[in-house]
Each structure stands twice: as structure tokens, then as C-alpha cells.
Design an enzyme around this catalytic site. Structure first.
Site, PDB file in Angstrom:
ATOM      1  N   HIS A 194       0.683  -1.193  -0.048  1.00 41.79           N
ATOM      2  CA  HIS A 194      -0.044  -0.079   0.096  1.00 41.79           C
ATOM      3  C   HIS A 194       0.816   1.579   0.007  1.00 41.79           C
ATOM      4  O   HIS A 194       1.812   1.245   0.929  1.00 41.79           O
ATOM      5  CB  HIS A 194      -0.901  -0.060   1.282  1.00 41.79           C
ATOM      6  CG  HIS A 194      -1.953  -0.935   1.120  1.00 41.79           C
ATOM      7  ND1 HIS A 194      -2.626  -1.518   2.096  1.00 41.79           N
ATOM      8  CD2 HIS A 194      -2.760  -1.454  -0.042  1.00 41.79           C
ATOM      9  CE1 HIS A 194      -3.732  -2.429   1.751  1.00 41.79           C
ATOM     10  NE2 HIS A 194      -3.580  -2.269   0.336  1.00 41.79           N
ATOM     11  N   GLU A 209       1.657   3.841   3.126  1.00 41.62           N
ATOM     12  CA  GLU A 209       2.339   3.396   4.260  1.00 41.62           C
ATOM     13  C   GLU A 209       3.476   3.086   4.541  1.00 41.62           C
ATOM     14  O   GLU A 209       4.291   2.245   4.554  1.00 41.62           O
ATOM     15  CB  GLU A 209       1.560   2.031   4.256  1.00 41.62           C
ATOM     16  CG  GLU A 209       0.117   1.848   4.644  1.00 41.62           C
ATOM     17  CD  GLU A 209      -0.733   0.626   4.527  1.00 41.62           C
ATOM     18  OE1 GLU A 209       0.258  -0.396   4.649  1.00 41.62           O
ATOM     19  OE2 GLU A 209      -1.621   0.361   4.482  1.00 41.62           O
ATOM     20  N   ARG A 252      -3.085   5.118  -1.956  1.00 39.79           N
ATOM     21  CA  ARG A 252      -2.941   3.775  -1.401  1.00 39.79           C
ATOM     22  C   ARG A 252      -2.752   2.626  -2.562  1.00 39.79           C
ATOM     23  O   ARG A 252      -2.018   1.782  -2.353  1.00 39.79           O
ATOM     24  CB  ARG A 252      -4.363   3.411  -0.686  1.00 39.79           C
ATOM     25  CG  ARG A 252      -4.601   1.904  -0.308  1.00 39.79           C
ATOM     26  CD  ARG A 252      -6.064   1.711   0.079  1.00 39.79           C
ATOM     27  NE  ARG A 252      -6.333   0.266   0.340  1.00 39.79           N
ATOM     28  CZ  ARG A 252      -6.274  -0.349   1.557  1.00 39.79           C
ATOM     29  NH1 ARG A 252      -5.653   0.101   2.675  1.00 39.79           N
ATOM     30  NH2 ARG A 252      -6.838  -1.559   1.711  1.00 39.79           N
ATOM     31  N   HIS A 311       2.442  -3.794   6.746  1.00 37.71           N
ATOM     32  CA  HIS A 311       1.648  -2.558   6.587  1.00 37.71           C
ATOM     33  C   HIS A 311       1.306  -1.486   7.733  1.00 37.71           C
ATOM     34  O   HIS A 311       2.468  -1.873   8.880  1.00 37.71           O
ATOM     35  CB  HIS A 311       0.055  -3.264   6.383  1.00 37.71           C
ATOM     36  CG  HIS A 311       0.129  -3.935   5.137  1.00 37.71           C
ATOM     37  ND1 HIS A 311      -0.700  -3.610   4.020  1.00 37.71           N
ATOM     38  CD2 HIS A 311       0.563  -5.368   4.889  1.00 37.71           C
ATOM     39  CE1 HIS A 311      -0.946  -4.677   3.214  1.00 37.71           C
ATOM     40  NE2 HIS A 311      -0.026  -5.777   3.570  1.00 37.71           N
TER      41      HIS A 311
END
Length: 379
Positions: free
Chosen positions: A103, A106, A163, A234
Site C-alpha cells: 500500500h 504506508e 493507497r 503494513h
């Protein structure tokens, strides 16, 4: 004359020993230099990460190699570092997989993968247990899977919280990208996803439709017989998630996964007092499908976890740089706890079940379950 000859040979031996110590010292300094000159308490651009990977490989040739195992939608390399030492007995080595940055927003995840590599490089020569583990295990680390998306988040403030990947919109839409962690072939599209390409959880047009997800499935899939553990990193929420994301499917080794996860969380809390909650995604977060974690367990990799790093909402995906070091310190302890458990179980108390055989059974079971379940949408 005999006394002079003896003195000469003693001097030669001394010089040889001194030379060996000097070479060892120089080697250690060189390997440490490849990691210590880099600022691990800062977020780094993709170009900086690529250069860092080359520096680490060049400074530690006996431990580190690299490989490009796929390409992003926009054609960029997906590159990993392989950490491992030669097995002195010539035995087949097992595999640990660690990936970060699936993602894009992150940023703490790629920062952790870099920290993880740094810790191993800087300590394996003085840590006999770690050295033994690296003789039995090859650890594959991908600092950034979603390279296109990560680069996009560095463009400006308006793109910072992007994202998804950066694949082009489907026909009739103007929205780019797919949630790569909904695109794996694991109960794909059944729950916790969106089929709206503008949604953050858009799962794509089919499982593995995105080259980034397919690259991981192809590469890890070829090593399934050797792979013991799959860790995907994550943020945020301070969670350790285990399979499965679907509320009606449970991993056959669920109890052990919980136990190993809770042991890791306990060790993590001792570092800086931060609590991490352990459980399946439906239990402690939300249901989802098509995740890499679920895919790994489904094909037969015995231990599969998602780490959701700091924090619990104050900064979320905008974690300040001053928290990089403590977040990575606690996460490293947790990851090493799981890897150590898996290593000890495999090499000191019997080998784990054959992953490929078990994976076929689980794939059939999951397929049967998925057919009978109603597709859900989470937005």
C-alpha cells in the site's frame, strides 16, 4: 642459528594472525559502513531505496544478493534482497518471505524493511544464533512492492495518501489503480472489497490482474515447498493479523498461529510499551479477501502474518519520522520472534508438513467455500 630461525617463524605466524584479524576487521567495517552511513530514521524516496539496496549488496557479498522478480504496471523493477549464508553441510535451505510497501501511503512499512535488513547485516557476525539461522534460511526482503504507487505518494501533498497501484482505469472509469492487497488469488472478490474502480478497496478485474500481485504469486509460488513463513508489513493499527480474512474460513493451524503471534506481540511490548493485538482480520479489524497473507496460507505456507505497524490513529499513515526508529525496533523484535520459532520448529524439533501437498488440499477447500459464499462489498 636455530634460535634465529625459530624467531623468524614465530614472527611469520604472528603476522599471519594479525593479517587475518585485520581482514576480518576491515570486512566488518565495510559491511557496517554500507548500512551505517544511511539514515534509517528518515523516509526515503524510491531512487534512494534502490541505491541503498545496491550499496548493501555490494558491501556484504557473502550475505546479500538481489533479484528483479517482476515489473510494475508502469514498467519499473520490483526488486528484492536475499539474505542468507552458505549451509556448511550442503543441506537445502528453507525460505522466509518479508515484503513491504504493497500500500503506497504506508511509508513506515518500507522503512521497516530497510531497518530489518540493517539489523541482520550489522549483527549476524557477532550473533551465533542468527548466523546459524542464516545458514538454514534464505530471507527474501522486498522493500517496496507497489513501486509506482510509492513514487506517486512522493509527488506532492495531494498524492501523499494514495493507497493503490497506478494501473490505468477500466473502460468507462477515470479512476486509476487497484488495491493490490485485494488482488491475490485467495477467495478473491468474496468479502471486504469493492468492484468500483474509484474505491480504495477495488480488487481489480480478476485475481492476479495486476502485475505486482502476480509477480509475488509467481515468485513465491515457485518456492512453496521451501517457504516456512510469509510476513507482509503494513500500517496502521498495531495489529498482528493471521489468516483468514473471510469470517467463515479458519486456518487449520489457527491455535498455533495465535500462540506464535501473541508471543511476538508480548516481546514487542517490552521494547517501548506499545501493545499489538493478535487475531484474524474479521476478529479485530474487518473482513477482507484477496490478501497476500491469505494467499500464502492457502497455498500451504504454514505461517503467514500481516503486521500493521504504528500507530492507533493519531497520525495513522502520516507517522512522524521521530517514530520510525521505535516503530522499527519493536517490529524487528516481533518479526524475529516469529522467524526464530519457525526455524526452531523446523530444524530442532522436526520438519513442518509438506507445503505443496497441504496447499492443494487447502486450495480445494477454500474454492468450495468461496463458491458457497455470497459476495460482499466493503467501502
Amino acid at each position: 642459528m636455530e634460535k634465529k630461525t625459530l624467531t623468524f617463524w614465530i614472527l611469520c605466524v604472528f603476522l599471519l594472525i594479525l593479517s587475518g584479524v585485520s581482514e576480518t576487521s576491515n570486512s566488518l567495517v565495510e559491511s557496517l559502513g554500507s548500512t551505517q552511513s544511511y539514515d534509517y530514521s528518515k523516509y526515503h524516496s524510491m531512487d534512494e531505496i534502490y541505491r541503498w539496496m545496491e550499496d548493501v549488496k555490494r558491501g556484504n557479498p557473502e550475505l546479500v544478493s538481489s533479484a528483479v522478480y517482476g515489473h510494475t504496471y508502469e514498467g519499473r523493477n520490483i526488486t528484492l534482497l536475499k539474505l542468507g549464508l552458505e549451509n556448511p553441510e550442503g543441506r537445502e535451505k528453507k525460505v522466509i518471505w518479508v515484503d513491504c510497501g504493497i500500500h503506497a501511503r504506508e511509508w513506515i512499512a518500507p522503512a521497516f524493511c530497510q531497518w530489518f535488513v540493517k539489523e541482520i547485516v550489522n549483527s549476524y557476525k557477532t550473533n551465533k544464533k542468527l548466523e546459524q539461522m542464516l545458514q538454514n534460511l534464505d530471507v527474501y526482503v522486498t522493500p517496496v512492492i507497489n513501486v509506482d504507487g510509492y513514487i506517486f505518494t512522493w509527488a506532492n501533498d495531494s498524492t501523499r495518501l494514495w493507497r493503490k497501484s497506478r494501473s490505468t482505469p477500466p473502460p468507462g472509469s477515470s479512476c486509476y489503480g487497484v488495491d493490490l492487497n485485494r488482488n491475490f488469488n485467495a477467495n478473491w472478490g468474496t468479502v471486504g472489497v469493492s468492484f468500483d474502480s474509484c474505491a480504495n478497496t477495488y480488487c481489480g478485474k480478476s485475481p492476479g490482474s495486476e502485475p505486482e500481485a502476480q509477480a509475488v504469486m509467481d515468485f513465491v509460488g515457485r518456492m512453496v515447498n521451501q517457504t516456512l513463513c510469509f510476513l507482509t508489513i503494513h500500517s496502521a493499527g498495531q495489529l498482528i493479523l493471521l489468516p483468514y480474512g473471510h469470517p467463515e474460513i479458519s486456518a487449520p493451524n489457527y491455535d498455533e498461529l495465535v500462540s506464535v503471534g501473541e508471543a511476538a506481540a508480548a516481546k514487542m511490548k517490552k521494547v517501548h510499551g506499545m501493545g499489538y493485538t493478535v487475531g484474524t482480520s474479521p476478529q479485530i479489524l474487518y473482513p477482507n479477501s484477496g490478501s497476500s497473507r491469505d494467499w500464502a496460507r492457502l497455498i500451504g505456507i504454514p505461517f503467514s502474518y500481516t503486521f500493521e505497524l504504528r500507530d492507533k490513529g493519531e497520525f495513522s499513515h502520516l507517522l512522524p519520522e521521530e517514530q520510525i526508529q521505535p516503530a522499527c525496533e519493536e517490529a524487528y523484535v516481533g518479526a524475529l520472534s516469529i522467524i526464530t520459532y519457525v526455524h526452531e520448529k523446523t530444524f530442532n524439533s522436526g520438519t513442518l508438513p509438506n507445503a505443496s501437498v497441504f496447499g492443494v488440499a487447502m486450495m480445494i477447500w477454500s474454492t468450495v467455500m468461496a463458491v458457497s459464499l455470497t459476495t460482499g462489498v466493503m467501502v
